[in-house]
Design a protein around this motif. Sequence first.
Motif, PDB file in Angstrom:
ATOM      1  N   LYS A  48       1.652  -1.350  -9.809  1.00 42.03           N
ATOM      2  CA  LYS A  48       1.974   0.832  -9.653  1.00 42.03           C
ATOM      3  C   LYS A  48       1.310   0.445  -8.168  1.00 42.03           C
ATOM      4  O   LYS A  48       1.290   1.381  -7.332  1.00 42.03           O
ATOM      5  CB  LYS A  48       1.093   1.354  -9.560  1.00 42.03           C
ATOM      6  CG  LYS A  48       1.677   1.543 -11.780  1.00 42.03           C
ATOM      7  CD  LYS A  48       0.988   2.870 -12.309  1.00 42.03           C
ATOM      8  CE  LYS A  48       0.658   2.469 -13.587  1.00 42.03           C
ATOM      9  NZ  LYS A  48      -0.202   3.439 -13.836  1.00 42.03           N
ATOM     10  N   MET A  49       1.464  -0.833  -7.123  1.00 40.24           N
ATOM     11  CA  MET A  49       0.826  -0.465  -5.780  1.00 40.24           C
ATOM     12  C   MET A  49       1.853  -1.577  -4.642  1.00 40.24           C
ATOM     13  O   MET A  49       2.083  -2.929  -5.519  1.00 40.24           O
ATOM     14  CB  MET A  49      -0.623  -0.790  -5.646  1.00 40.24           C
ATOM     15  CG  MET A  49      -1.410   0.706  -5.993  1.00 40.24           C
ATOM     16  SD  MET A  49      -3.714   1.090  -6.051  1.00 40.24           S
ATOM     17  CE  MET A  49      -2.825  -0.072  -4.114  1.00 40.24           C
ATOM     18  N   GLU A  50       2.357  -1.487  -3.706  1.00 46.73           N
ATOM     19  CA  GLU A  50       2.580  -1.847  -3.237  1.00 46.73           C
ATOM     20  C   GLU A  50       1.230  -2.813  -2.262  1.00 46.73           C
ATOM     21  O   GLU A  50       0.358  -2.230  -1.428  1.00 46.73           O
ATOM     22  CB  GLU A  50       3.365  -1.019  -1.734  1.00 46.73           C
ATOM     23  CG  GLU A  50       4.591  -1.076  -2.467  1.00 46.73           C
ATOM     24  CD  GLU A  50       6.078  -0.222  -1.481  1.00 46.73           C
ATOM     25  OE1 GLU A  50       5.877   0.076  -0.204  1.00 46.73           O
ATOM     26  OE2 GLU A  50       6.599  -0.483  -1.990  1.00 46.73           O
ATOM     27  N   HIS A  51       1.551  -3.588  -1.585  1.00 44.50           N
ATOM     28  CA  HIS A  51       0.486  -5.399  -1.350  1.00 44.50           C
ATOM     29  C   HIS A  51       1.536  -5.946  -0.434  1.00 44.50           C
ATOM     30  O   HIS A  51       2.478  -5.972  -0.116  1.00 44.50           O
ATOM     31  CB  HIS A  51       0.749  -6.659  -2.026  1.00 44.50           C
ATOM     32  CG  HIS A  51      -0.501  -5.394  -3.239  1.00 44.50           C
ATOM     33  ND1 HIS A  51      -1.550  -5.251  -3.216  1.00 44.50           N
ATOM     34  CD2 HIS A  51       0.344  -5.717  -4.532  1.00 44.50           C
ATOM     35  CE1 HIS A  51      -1.674  -4.684  -4.963  1.00 44.50           C
ATOM     36  NE2 HIS A  51      -0.527  -4.630  -5.148  1.00 44.50           N
ATOM     37  N   THR A  52       1.438  -5.914   0.843  1.00 42.54           N
ATOM     38  CA  THR A  52       1.521  -6.637   2.244  1.00 42.54           C
ATOM     39  C   THR A  52       1.044  -7.857   1.981  1.00 42.54           C
ATOM     40  O   THR A  52      -0.113  -8.793   2.222  1.00 42.54           O
ATOM     41  CB  THR A  52       1.180  -6.128   3.796  1.00 42.54           C
ATOM     42  OG1 THR A  52       1.872  -4.036   3.432  1.00 42.54           O
ATOM     43  CG2 THR A  52       2.049  -5.959   4.841  1.00 42.54           C
ATOM     44  N   ILE A  53       2.039  -9.039   2.166  1.00 42.01           N
ATOM     45  CA  ILE A  53       1.472 -10.486   2.079  1.00 42.01           C
ATOM     46  C   ILE A  53       2.139 -10.694   3.696  1.00 42.01           C
ATOM     47  O   ILE A  53       2.824 -10.396   4.168  1.00 42.01           O
ATOM     48  CB  ILE A  53       2.120 -10.761   1.521  1.00 42.01           C
ATOM     49  CG1 ILE A  53       3.224 -10.690  -0.053  1.00 42.01           C
ATOM     50  CG2 ILE A  53       1.462 -12.600   1.809  1.00 42.01           C
ATOM     51  CD1 ILE A  53       1.353 -10.937  -1.403  1.00 42.01           C
ATOM     52  N   ALA A  54      -0.058 -11.526   4.171  1.00 43.43           N
ATOM     53  CA  ALA A  54       0.163 -11.385   5.950  1.00 43.43           C
ATOM     54  C   ALA A  54       0.089 -13.188   6.058  1.00 43.43           C
ATOM     55  O   ALA A  54      -0.181 -13.581   5.477  1.00 43.43           O
ATOM     56  CB  ALA A  54      -1.201 -10.275   5.979  1.00 43.43           C
ATOM     57  N   ALA A  55       0.750 -12.979   7.650  1.00 46.21           N
ATOM     58  CA  ALA A  55       0.250 -14.409   8.175  1.00 46.21           C
ATOM     59  C   ALA A  55      -1.186 -14.762   7.789  1.00 46.21           C
ATOM     60  O   ALA A  55      -1.803 -14.296   8.610  1.00 46.21           O
ATOM     61  CB  ALA A  55       1.558 -14.950   8.780  1.00 46.21           C
ATOM     62  N   PRO A  56      -1.471 -16.600   7.254  1.00 43.46           N
ATOM     63  CA  PRO A  56      -2.776 -16.359   7.794  1.00 43.46           C
ATOM     64  C   PRO A  56      -3.195 -17.399   9.219  1.00 43.46           C
ATOM     65  O   PRO A  56      -3.683 -17.663   8.995  1.00 43.46           O
ATOM     66  CB  PRO A  56      -2.886 -17.573   6.539  1.00 43.46           C
ATOM     67  CG  PRO A  56      -1.509 -18.131   6.097  1.00 43.46           C
ATOM     68  CD  PRO A  56      -0.618 -17.306   6.233  1.00 43.46           C
ATOM     69  N   ALA A  57      -1.591 -17.905   9.269  1.00 39.63           N
ATOM     70  CA  ALA A  57      -1.980 -18.341  10.701  1.00 39.63           C
ATOM     71  C   ALA A  57      -0.658 -18.282  11.391  1.00 39.63           C
ATOM     72  O   ALA A  57       0.333 -17.786  10.673  1.00 39.63           O
ATOM     73  CB  ALA A  57      -2.354 -19.930  10.070  1.00 39.63           C
ATOM     74  N   ASP A  58      -0.103 -18.665  12.421  1.00 38.05           N
ATOM     75  CA  ASP A  58       0.752 -18.402  13.588  1.00 38.05           C
ATOM     76  C   ASP A  58       1.290 -19.630  13.085  1.00 38.05           C
ATOM     77  O   ASP A  58       1.190 -20.891  12.325  1.00 38.05           O
ATOM     78  CB  ASP A  58       0.270 -18.826  14.848  1.00 38.05           C
ATOM     79  CG  ASP A  58      -0.620 -18.246  15.451  1.00 38.05           C
ATOM     80  OD1 ASP A  58      -0.600 -16.942  14.846  1.00 38.05           O
ATOM     81  OD2 ASP A  58      -0.893 -17.837  16.727  1.00 38.05           O
ATOM     82  N   GLY A  59       3.273 -19.494  13.459  1.00 36.86           N
ATOM     83  CA  GLY A  59       3.208 -20.892  12.836  1.00 36.86           C
ATOM     84  C   GLY A  59       5.373 -20.210  12.322  1.00 36.86           C
ATOM     85  O   GLY A  59       5.219 -19.379  13.462  1.00 36.86           O
ATOM     86  N   THR A  60       6.454 -21.079  12.272  1.00 36.95           N
ATOM     87  CA  THR A  60       7.495 -20.499  11.703  1.00 36.95           C
ATOM     88  C   THR A  60       7.829 -20.634  10.084  1.00 36.95           C
ATOM     89  O   THR A  60       7.093 -21.444   9.764  1.00 36.95           O
ATOM     90  CB  THR A  60       8.081 -22.269  12.642  1.00 36.95           C
ATOM     91  OG1 THR A  60       8.140 -21.734  13.857  1.00 36.95           O
ATOM     92  CG2 THR A  60       9.437 -21.432  12.872  1.00 36.95           C
ATOM     93  N   VAL A  61       8.543 -19.565   9.693  1.00 39.41           N
ATOM     94  CA  VAL A  61       9.496 -19.493   8.318  1.00 39.41           C
ATOM     95  C   VAL A  61       9.593 -20.850   8.381  1.00 39.41           C
ATOM     96  O   VAL A  61      11.240 -20.340   9.023  1.00 39.41           O
ATOM     97  CB  VAL A  61       9.604 -18.039   8.516  1.00 39.41           C
ATOM     98  CG1 VAL A  61      10.411 -18.036   6.952  1.00 39.41           C
ATOM     99  CG2 VAL A  61       8.448 -16.992   8.509  1.00 39.41           C
ATOM    100  N   ALA A  62       9.851 -21.448   7.625  1.00 38.76           N
ATOM    101  CA  ALA A  62      10.313 -22.606   6.860  1.00 38.76           C
ATOM    102  C   ALA A  62      11.967 -22.025   5.664  1.00 38.76           C
ATOM    103  O   ALA A  62      12.680 -22.733   5.926  1.00 38.76           O
ATOM    104  CB  ALA A  62       9.955 -23.476   6.057  1.00 38.76           C
ATOM    105  N   GLU A  63      10.743 -21.593   5.209  1.00 37.50           N
ATOM    106  CA  GLU A  63      11.789 -20.393   3.903  1.00 37.50           C
ATOM    107  C   GLU A  63      11.763 -19.844   3.035  1.00 37.50           C
ATOM    108  O   GLU A  63      10.706 -19.487   3.040  1.00 37.50           O
ATOM    109  CB  GLU A  63      12.199 -22.193   3.100  1.00 37.50           C
ATOM    110  CG  GLU A  63      13.410 -21.819   2.305  1.00 37.50           C
ATOM    111  CD  GLU A  63      12.936 -23.289   0.632  1.00 37.50           C
ATOM    112  OE1 GLU A  63      13.867 -23.101   0.002  1.00 37.50           O
ATOM    113  OE2 GLU A  63      12.341 -23.963   1.403  1.00 37.50           O
TER     114      GLU A  63
END
Length: 672
Positions: free
Chosen positions: A638-653
């Motif tokens: 029942k809650m929203e959770h934000t997933i954050a980047a653990p480090a700098d990078g580029t989204v592969a997929e």
Amino acid sequence: MFKKILIANRGEIACRVAATAKRLAIRTVAVYSDADADARHVKACDEAVYLGGSAPKDSYLRWERIIEAAKATGAQAVHPGYGFLSENEEFAKACAEAGLVFIGPPASAIQAMGLKAESKQLMEKAGVPLVPGYHGAGQDPQMLQQEADRIGYPVLIKASAGGGGKGMRAVESAAQFQAALASCKREAINSFGDDAVLVEKYVQRPRHIEIQVFGDTQGNCVYLFERDCSVQRRHQKVLEEAPAPGMTEAMRKEMGEAAVAAARAVNYVGAGTVEFIVEQRAGGEMNFFFMEMNTRLQVEHPVTEAITGLDLVEWQLRVASGEPLPMKQEELQISGHAIEARICAESPDNNFLPATGRLDVARWPLHVVFRRNADAERFHEPAPVRIDTGFGEGDAISPYYDSMIAKLIVHGATREQALARLDEALAQTHIVGIQTNVQFLRHVVGSKSFAQADLDTALIPREEAVLFKQERLGMPLAVACAVARTLLQEKTLAGADPFSRRDGWRSHGINLRPFEFEFHGETVKAQLSYLHDGALMLKAGDVSGALVFTSDDAEIDVQFAGQRTRASVYASGEMNHVFTPSAATQILAIDLLEHAGVAHAETGRLTAPMPGKVVSFSVKAGDKVSKGQALAVMEAMKMEHTIAAPADGTVAELLYSPGDQVSEGAELLRIS
Ligand code: ADP
Ligand code: ADP
Ligand code: MG
């Protein structure tokens, strides 16, 4: 009175209803899902009927099946608890059509109070004070903005169908209005399937004070005084108390009568709560405004039971079976002060992320009178400490339902006494295996604002500095407790000889034994010296001193480096969970023999912290991201959770799409 009822709920509330039914010699039927096959609420009832899969829509929300179960088992009435079907007017109607009594208000009252905007129109007619605002049917964005401009900023946009603290946006200025409106509507349609909103004045530093009401089928209606539920996080209640600090007799009567008027306006029957938002004015004056009515038994009803000495579930059962209310308004009285703390599986330091897992240890307050609901024979004597729970040691908190493990309710002659009792009871609540908010609750209870009853809905943000990321025990004592527990355990394993250790070495008269711990992410080296006279010297980091301890079954008395404490220490694997009267902490023992040279690997994987639904991605393949940037939003428990980047990078997929159901640990996206 009924002979048999079905309880269409789970967890603590199902157990709590079953206990009163048992006391009144009413037989009970439980219902359960796959995840709850071995749950306490099933054992608390005389019979149980299986509903289906673990997700609520496959079990506790399947009302046709619940009605079938009631008929098949010969139950005469259905208690819906709170949540699930409790405020579903279709279900209330279907019960009536099937010849079952719905233990709650008439479907028409649920419907009338179901939408915040419509209910406000009704309340306006009944003369109940409302927050200045717009709660009409029009939904044109420009018109809503004009209304907001007229009300004056800040305003609050609220989903009319909203609940559980969801679907609300505070807006500071006209420039932010349209964006907030769009996002509120999006959340409302996703969560409640209805995007109608209302706009009202955002009350500054408000208090949430609600009135418990009760009506019967003979047309009587009374109020059972107030509860202050101002201590909230994300508009959800954390602590609730009764009576409300600072409440005058005159205001209590005025609010009580307004609540009764609200209930009467919808021909209310049974237990209900009228929630008010209270504006605090200079000079101690308070203005109250109707917020909403919850047409069910509320989570925090035990504080009202504690100060009135009544059993509200008994009242619900009596009223539903056609009896008149057991008491008149003049007969109702307040005695003492009560506070409830909601103990939840969550991580307050990690933005209250809900947690799941097994309760390896679940110890409730030890040195206080512990009354289970089941021995509530003399309800007029409120227990100083009461625990309402649907879980015990070995049980799991699953991701399918809400994260509340237990409610801890204390009662004292005065607020001060109740507060001290709550702190002690929280200290004696030992839960291992799942992260909980127990220590956070202690910090709130101990905060200056709460202690001085300086209550408003911003208490938690205001006291932030003393509530989060607190380490109150300190490294030296934590190490001393962990070492003491290890030695005690070895002694138990090896018999009485303190020198039969696994490692360490002896030199002439002195034996040295190295230890290593991880404490709040830091490695701490420690060394224990066994002196020839049997004494122990400990060096923890750069703190040294004699280590002295004794133990009984429950606790270790530990002295080290000028400090002394009683501690309960539980080990799960190499983690030591230390609970003392003043604080609790965790310290990881690093096995020097096994773990030599193993380092923790960093990966670019981004996984779901728990099973749930993917709501959105804020990035796409190829995007560059920086550490801490929000990548995706998930909804679970029942809650929203934000997933954050653990480090700098580029989204592969991106590995899923919005709307997809994912299991715990599922990789959501990949970063290179
Ligand atoms: P109450 O008003 O009874 O004190 P809450 O306001 O915290 O309890 O929750 C009201 C109802 O909403 C409860 O029935 C509960 O099951 C449900 N609920 C609790 N938390 C949430 C949430 N985060 N989102 C949606 N519903 C919730
Ligand atoms: P829900 O159905 O989610 O319980 P409520 O309308 O009862 O929604 O509001 C939940 C909480 O939001 C309140 O307890 C209060 O903290 C806050 N809130 C609601 N209305 C206002 C307002 N007009 N001004 C300030 N805070 C508000
Ligand atoms: Mg509410």
